[in-house]
Scaffold this active site. Structure first.
Site, PDB file in Angstrom:
ATOM      1  N   LYS A 138       7.573  11.296   6.010  1.00 43.86           N
ATOM      2  CA  LYS A 138       6.331  10.521   6.050  1.00 43.86           C
ATOM      3  C   LYS A 138       6.235   9.766   7.389  1.00 43.86           C
ATOM      4  O   LYS A 138       7.228   9.677   8.128  1.00 43.86           O
ATOM      5  CB  LYS A 138       6.300   9.574   4.843  1.00 43.86           C
ATOM      6  CG  LYS A 138       6.237  10.336   3.496  1.00 43.86           C
ATOM      7  CD  LYS A 138       6.296   9.388   2.306  1.00 43.86           C
ATOM      8  CE  LYS A 138       6.185  10.156   0.997  1.00 43.86           C
ATOM      9  NZ  LYS A 138       6.269   9.245  -0.178  1.00 43.86           N
ATOM     10  N   TYR A 162      -1.817  14.475  -3.221  1.00 45.49           N
ATOM     11  CA  TYR A 162      -1.475  13.477  -4.234  1.00 45.49           C
ATOM     12  C   TYR A 162      -2.539  13.373  -5.320  1.00 45.49           C
ATOM     13  O   TYR A 162      -2.694  12.315  -5.927  1.00 45.49           O
ATOM     14  CB  TYR A 162      -1.261  12.116  -3.569  1.00 45.49           C
ATOM     15  CG  TYR A 162       0.094  11.947  -2.907  1.00 45.49           C
ATOM     16  CD1 TYR A 162       1.278  12.096  -3.626  1.00 45.49           C
ATOM     17  CD2 TYR A 162       0.197  11.607  -1.559  1.00 45.49           C
ATOM     18  CE1 TYR A 162       2.519  11.923  -3.032  1.00 45.49           C
ATOM     19  CE2 TYR A 162       1.442  11.433  -0.955  1.00 45.49           C
ATOM     20  CZ  TYR A 162       2.596  11.589  -1.701  1.00 45.49           C
ATOM     21  OH  TYR A 162       3.834  11.413  -1.109  1.00 45.49           O
ATOM     22  N   PHE A 187      -2.620   2.162  -6.469  1.00 44.75           N
ATOM     23  CA  PHE A 187      -2.111   2.239  -5.097  1.00 44.75           C
ATOM     24  C   PHE A 187      -2.599   3.480  -4.348  1.00 44.75           C
ATOM     25  O   PHE A 187      -2.232   3.682  -3.190  1.00 44.75           O
ATOM     26  CB  PHE A 187      -0.576   2.180  -5.095  1.00 44.75           C
ATOM     27  CG  PHE A 187       0.104   3.259  -5.902  1.00 44.75           C
ATOM     28  CD1 PHE A 187       0.275   4.536  -5.391  1.00 44.75           C
ATOM     29  CD2 PHE A 187       0.571   2.993  -7.190  1.00 44.75           C
ATOM     30  CE1 PHE A 187       0.902   5.535  -6.134  1.00 44.75           C
ATOM     31  CE2 PHE A 187       1.203   3.990  -7.943  1.00 44.75           C
ATOM     32  CZ  PHE A 187       1.359   5.260  -7.408  1.00 44.75           C
ATOM     33  N   ARG A 201      15.221  16.600  -4.838  1.00 43.65           N
ATOM     34  CA  ARG A 201      14.885  15.313  -5.460  1.00 43.65           C
ATOM     35  C   ARG A 201      16.129  14.421  -5.553  1.00 43.65           C
ATOM     36  O   ARG A 201      16.058  13.207  -5.400  1.00 43.65           O
ATOM     37  CB  ARG A 201      14.281  15.528  -6.856  1.00 43.65           C
ATOM     38  CG  ARG A 201      12.950  16.281  -6.854  1.00 43.65           C
ATOM     39  CD  ARG A 201      11.775  15.411  -6.525  1.00 43.65           C
ATOM     40  NE  ARG A 201      11.468  14.444  -7.562  1.00 43.65           N
ATOM     41  CZ  ARG A 201      10.375  13.673  -7.538  1.00 43.65           C
ATOM     42  NH1 ARG A 201       9.505  13.760  -6.534  1.00 43.65           N
ATOM     43  NH2 ARG A 201      10.143  12.809  -8.497  1.00 43.65           N
ATOM     44  N   THR A 230      12.069   6.982  -6.407  1.00 38.14           N
ATOM     45  CA  THR A 230      10.836   6.638  -5.694  1.00 38.14           C
ATOM     46  C   THR A 230      10.937   5.269  -5.034  1.00 38.14           C
ATOM     47  O   THR A 230      10.549   5.104  -3.875  1.00 38.14           O
ATOM     48  CB  THR A 230       9.650   6.648  -6.688  1.00 38.14           C
ATOM     49  OG1 THR A 230       9.624   7.913  -7.359  1.00 38.14           O
ATOM     50  CG2 THR A 230       8.334   6.421  -5.965  1.00 38.14           C
ATOM     51  N   ARG A 274      16.563   7.905   0.447  1.00 37.90           N
ATOM     52  CA  ARG A 274      15.871   6.623   0.257  1.00 37.90           C
ATOM     53  C   ARG A 274      16.865   5.484   0.037  1.00 37.90           C
ATOM     54  O   ARG A 274      16.639   4.356   0.500  1.00 37.90           O
ATOM     55  CB  ARG A 274      14.888   6.730  -0.910  1.00 37.90           C
ATOM     56  CG  ARG A 274      13.645   7.562  -0.581  1.00 37.90           C
ATOM     57  CD  ARG A 274      12.830   7.814  -1.834  1.00 37.90           C
ATOM     58  NE  ARG A 274      11.588   8.549  -1.580  1.00 37.90           N
ATOM     59  CZ  ARG A 274      10.929   9.224  -2.518  1.00 37.90           C
ATOM     60  NH1 ARG A 274      11.381   9.246  -3.756  1.00 37.90           N
ATOM     61  NH2 ARG A 274       9.806   9.867  -2.215  1.00 37.90           N
ATOM     62  N   ASN A 309       8.589   4.817   1.828  1.00 40.11           N
ATOM     63  CA  ASN A 309       9.843   5.405   1.327  1.00 40.11           C
ATOM     64  C   ASN A 309      10.244   6.704   2.026  1.00 40.11           C
ATOM     65  O   ASN A 309      10.976   7.520   1.493  1.00 40.11           O
ATOM     66  CB  ASN A 309       9.805   5.548  -0.201  1.00 40.11           C
ATOM     67  CG  ASN A 309       8.709   6.466  -0.689  1.00 40.11           C
ATOM     68  OD1 ASN A 309       7.940   7.009   0.102  1.00 40.11           O
ATOM     69  ND2 ASN A 309       8.632   6.660  -1.989  1.00 40.11           N
ATOM     70  N   HIS A 340       8.943  12.761   1.183  1.00 37.55           N
ATOM     71  CA  HIS A 340       8.381  13.356  -0.034  1.00 37.55           C
ATOM     72  C   HIS A 340       9.162  14.603  -0.405  1.00 37.55           C
ATOM     73  O   HIS A 340       9.595  15.349   0.472  1.00 37.55           O
ATOM     74  CB  HIS A 340       6.918  13.757   0.190  1.00 37.55           C
ATOM     75  CG  HIS A 340       6.423  14.739  -0.840  1.00 37.55           C
ATOM     76  ND1 HIS A 340       6.003  14.351  -2.088  1.00 37.55           N
ATOM     77  CD2 HIS A 340       6.332  16.095  -0.828  1.00 37.55           C
ATOM     78  CE1 HIS A 340       5.658  15.431  -2.786  1.00 37.55           C
ATOM     79  NE2 HIS A 340       5.852  16.502  -2.046  1.00 37.55           N
ATOM     80  N   GLU A 359       2.186  22.943  -3.136  1.00 30.47           N
ATOM     81  CA  GLU A 359       2.189  22.112  -1.929  1.00 30.47           C
ATOM     82  C   GLU A 359       2.479  22.938  -0.669  1.00 30.47           C
ATOM     83  O   GLU A 359       1.867  22.695   0.378  1.00 30.47           O
ATOM     84  CB  GLU A 359       3.203  20.970  -2.096  1.00 30.47           C
ATOM     85  CG  GLU A 359       2.746  19.974  -3.161  1.00 30.47           C
ATOM     86  CD  GLU A 359       3.824  18.992  -3.601  1.00 30.47           C
ATOM     87  OE1 GLU A 359       4.932  18.995  -3.017  1.00 30.47           O
ATOM     88  OE2 GLU A 359       3.554  18.213  -4.546  1.00 30.47           O
TER      89      GLU A 359
HETATM   90  P1  ATP Z   1       6.752  11.690  -3.494  1.00 28.63           P
HETATM   91  O1  ATP Z   1       5.734  12.424  -4.343  1.00 28.63           O
HETATM   92  O2  ATP Z   1       6.151  11.056  -2.264  1.00 28.63           O
HETATM   93  O3  ATP Z   1       7.951  12.536  -3.222  1.00 28.63           O
HETATM   94  P2  ATP Z   1       7.797  10.473  -5.861  1.00 28.63           P
HETATM   95  O4  ATP Z   1       7.603  11.825  -6.469  1.00 28.63           O
HETATM   96  O5  ATP Z   1       9.166   9.897  -5.879  1.00 28.63           O
HETATM   97  O6  ATP Z   1       7.309  10.465  -4.343  1.00 28.63           O
HETATM   98  P3  ATP Z   1       5.300   9.641  -7.020  1.00 28.63           P
HETATM   99  O7  ATP Z   1       5.178   9.009  -8.348  1.00 28.63           O
HETATM  100  O8  ATP Z   1       4.894  11.067  -6.867  1.00 28.63           O
HETATM  101  O9  ATP Z   1       6.810   9.425  -6.526  1.00 28.63           O
HETATM  102  O10 ATP Z   1       4.482   8.739  -5.992  1.00 28.63           O
HETATM  103  C1  ATP Z   1       4.085   9.270  -4.766  1.00 28.63           C
HETATM  104  C2  ATP Z   1       4.217   8.215  -3.689  1.00 28.63           C
HETATM  105  O11 ATP Z   1       3.311   7.167  -3.954  1.00 28.63           O
HETATM  106  C3  ATP Z   1       5.578   7.529  -3.615  1.00 28.63           C
HETATM  107  O12 ATP Z   1       6.532   8.246  -2.887  1.00 28.63           O
HETATM  108  C4  ATP Z   1       5.223   6.237  -2.917  1.00 28.63           C
HETATM  109  O13 ATP Z   1       5.091   6.441  -1.508  1.00 28.63           O
HETATM  110  C5  ATP Z   1       3.856   5.937  -3.500  1.00 28.63           C
HETATM  111  N1  ATP Z   1       3.974   5.031  -4.646  1.00 28.63           N
HETATM  112  C6  ATP Z   1       4.430   5.336  -5.882  1.00 28.63           C
HETATM  113  N2  ATP Z   1       4.408   4.257  -6.686  1.00 28.63           N
HETATM  114  C7  ATP Z   1       3.938   3.234  -5.923  1.00 28.63           C
HETATM  115  C8  ATP Z   1       3.667   1.852  -6.157  1.00 28.63           C
HETATM  116  N3  ATP Z   1       3.887   1.293  -7.335  1.00 28.63           N
HETATM  117  N4  ATP Z   1       3.178   1.124  -5.116  1.00 28.63           N
HETATM  118  C9  ATP Z   1       2.944   1.670  -3.909  1.00 28.63           C
HETATM  119  N5  ATP Z   1       3.174   2.968  -3.630  1.00 28.63           N
HETATM  120  C10 ATP Z   1       3.655   3.737  -4.614  1.00 28.63           C
HETATM  121 MG    MG Z   2       5.772  12.861  -6.342  1.00 24.82          MG
END
Ligand code: ATP
Ligand code: MG
Length: 137
Positions: free
Chosen positions: A9, A49, A57, A85, A91, A102, A112, A115, A126
């Protein structure tokens, strides 16, 4: 051929973590099938997303992902989706185990660093979204 979509990111690119992240996946033993640097347009960030579009958010997330160039990767290997993962960690970086990307390199959920696709089906979706056929080896 199982593949997953991994993306450094904008914060990870800006902090100079691209090499470190690629190294971790290479050392694990996965095969790099696609790699590029890219300024993500808003539409693509929203599509990527789309499952999260009702979350409070979501607008901030789209802003974050489009705030600077990202590094897009396709990694391939048996079990690569779940393994990526695990390498990436939880996350919320404060809950991510030390030893994960992370856990070692981030502190904020909104910054974070990386992705990784959360299922084999999403990995395929994706990679199709971010890469053209000719960009994959
Ligand atoms: P990613 O899809 O980016 O790999 P993830 O699968 O661990 O992350 P997701 O639930 O898919 O988590 O959320 C996607 C992204 O949205 C997170 O990586 C983070 O950058 C952001 N995000 C998730 N939860 C929050 C939150 N509570 N506040 C702010 N940003 C958030
Ligand atoms: Mg995700």
């Amino acid at each position: 051929r199982e593949q997953t979509y991994v993306m450094v990111k904008p914060d990870g690119v800006q902090r100079g973590l691209v090499g470190e992240i690629i190294s971790r996946f290479e050392r694990k033993g996965f095969r790099l099938a696609g790699l590029k640097m890219f300024q993500c347009p808003k539409d693509l960030a929203k599509k990527h997303y789309e499952e999260l579009q009702e979350k409070p958010f979501f607008p901030k997330l789209v802003k974050y992902i489009t705030s600077g160039p990202v590094v897009c990767m396709a990694w391939e290997g048996p079990g690569v989706v779940a393994s990526a993962r695990k390498l990436i960690g939880s996350t919320n970086p404060l809950q991510a185990e030390p030893g994960t990307i992370r856990g070692d390199l981030a502190v904020a959920v909104g910054r974070n660093v990386i992705h990784g696709s959360d299922s084999v089906a999403n990995g395929e979706r994706e990679i199709g979204l971010w890469f053209g056929e000719a960009e994959l080896c």
